[in-house]
Design an enzyme around this catalytic site. Structure first.
Site, short mmCIF file in Angstrom:
data_model
loop_
_atom_site.label_atom_id
_atom_site.label_comp_id
_atom_site.label_asym_id
_atom_site.label_seq_id
_atom_site.Cartn_x
_atom_site.Cartn_y
_atom_site.Cartn_z
N SER A 1 0.79 -1.24 0.00
CA SER A 1 0.00 0.00 0.00
C SER A 1 0.82 1.28 0.00
O SER A 1 0.24 2.37 -0.13
CB SER A 1 -0.95 0.02 1.20
OG SER A 1 -2.03 -0.85 0.98
N LYS B 1 0.19 3.83 -2.66
CA LYS B 1 -0.85 4.86 -2.63
C LYS B 1 -0.29 6.27 -2.57
O LYS B 1 -0.99 7.23 -2.90
CB LYS B 1 -1.81 4.59 -1.48
CG LYS B 1 -2.69 3.36 -1.74
CD LYS B 1 -3.37 2.83 -0.52
CE LYS B 1 -4.23 1.61 -0.93
NZ LYS B 1 -4.50 0.71 0.19
N SER C 1 -6.04 3.88 4.04
CA SER C 1 -5.53 2.94 3.03
C SER C 1 -6.66 2.28 2.24
O SER C 1 -6.62 1.08 1.93
CB SER C 1 -4.65 1.87 3.69
OG SER C 1 -3.71 1.35 2.79
#
Length: 392
Positions: A63, A66, A118
């Site tokens: 993640s 991102k 997230s």
């Protein structure tokens, strides 16, 4: 019998040697023991690498991806746009902010949900709004990262970081991404947000940033961060922290446990704050090469050096400025501009007369002290010898 003054001088000389040795040991610092498979620590202003462990190895980011989705959307999109959530975004796997199909959400709010909680669903919604679909968005974002941010070893195939064997990057690239993105005011604001009230169509809550060093176990100087995890990538972290002397970015990839990822990050940040400081050479400072040709900086040159370390600055005949540390390592380099006669206000300062750093002053004082003490001891010994000869 040896006189008391001689004993005193020997003591002073020994103390000088001891303190000089301590100063030398201070510059020779022990690197942290990092358990994560890949890691890097950089000076956030210059991008200079202060610590590296396989930082150019191809890795899976999870993640932490991102951050790229967020900064690309911020630069490409309009934060006031209203995004209609698709069925595809609603049904994505993993961590979510529980968007509903047909729900209408401002683009800025989606970026907040993407970074703070997230949200994979927010990532898909952002991608579809910006580029029409996630595949096109990923290709365009990867091109942006290469051309605008300079990430040469990154290929992102989705906006959220869920595992794909071709979704890869390196610790060095992620450090560059963090450095670039954190210069954007809106990104930095979201990156550092600890919590945010979330009023969704079917989910009302308070989002809490998943990076534990922001609030759960606060770290002194912490600015912002992003965490990640999928089984194939292990635990990943990007962290920005800042204190008076330096700003640092730490990246750790493929830590075996969540605890190890944070422990490694703290080790890296402690190492940077305890042993390095950030300095710069001002814009328009002029230097001379060996032939007398003057050159100048067109912009400030930032670099990081060890605490109390003396640095040297030299310009070659092609106008390339090199900043080197005491051990000869290259700290920074920059192509200078030749100075044209009557070009305006230029800070005169040749390589030879640049003011010494604190480290240079300390080193000079130590050497001067030792030399003078040695000379005094020799004179005293000679005088003592002749006195003994006269007595014979």
């Amino acid at each position: 019998m040896i006189k008391a003054p001689l004993i005193l001088l020997v003591f002073i000389f020994s103390f000088g040697l001891f303190s000089f040795k301590a100063y030398a040991e201070e510059l020779s610092i022990k690197e942290p023991d990092i358990q994560s498979e890949s890691a890097v620590l950089i000076d956030a202003k210059s991008g200079q690498i202060l610590y590296s462990k396989d930082s150019d190895a191809i890795m899976y980011p999870a993640s932490v991806t991102k951050m790229a989705t967020a900064i690309y959307a911020i630069e490409k999109g309009n934060m006031e746009d209203i995004v209609t959530i698709s069925k595809n975004a609603r049904s994505v796997d993993g961590t979510r902010v529980y968007l509903e199909e047909g729900e209408q959400v401002p683009l800025k709010k989606l970026i907040q949900g993407l970074m703070i909680n997230s949200g994979n669903d927010a990532g898909v919604a952002i991608a579809e709004h910006i580029s029409g679909d996630t595949e096109t968005f990923s290709e365009e974002m990867t091109a942006f990262l290469k051309s605008k941010v300079g990430l040469l070893h990154t290929n992102f195939t989705n906006p959220h970081g869920l595992f794909d064997p071709e979704h890869v990057t390196t610790a060095e690239d992620l450090a560059k991404l963090t450095q670039y993105a954190s210069q954007n005011e809106l990104f930095r604001e979201i990156f550092s947000t600890e919590e945010l009230k979330w009023d969704g169509e079917t989910w009302d809550t308070t989002l809490h940033n998943h990076h534990k060093l922001l609030k759960v176990t606060p770290y002194d100087g912490m600015i912002g961060g992003k965490n990640g995890y999928v089984s194939e990538s292990g635990f990943t972290l990007s962290t920005l922290a800042e204190r008076e002397n330096i700003s640092l970015i730490a990246i750790v990839l493929n830590a075996k446990t969540d605890r190890i990822s944070y422990k490694d990050t703290v080790k890296l940040l402690d190492y940077g704050f305890n042993h390095f400081t950030s300095e710069f050479i001002a814009e328009d400072t002029a230097f001379e090469d060996q032939s007398g040709q003057e050159f100048t900086l067109s912009e400030p040159l930032y670099y990081a050096k060890k605490l109390n370390e003396s640095i040297s600055e030299e310009v070659d005949l092609d106008g390339m400025l090199a900043v080197e540390g005491e051990d000869g390592r290259k700290i920074a380099s920059h192509k200078l501009k030749p100075v044209i006669a009557d070009a305006g206000n230029v800070v005169k300062g040749t390589v030879s007369d640049v003011q010494p750093s604190l480290g240079q002053s300390i080193l000079h004082d130590h050497l001067k002290f030792i030399v003078m003490s040695s000379f005094a001891i020799v004179l005293l010994l000679v005088g003592y010898f002749f006195r003994q000869v006269r007595r014979l």
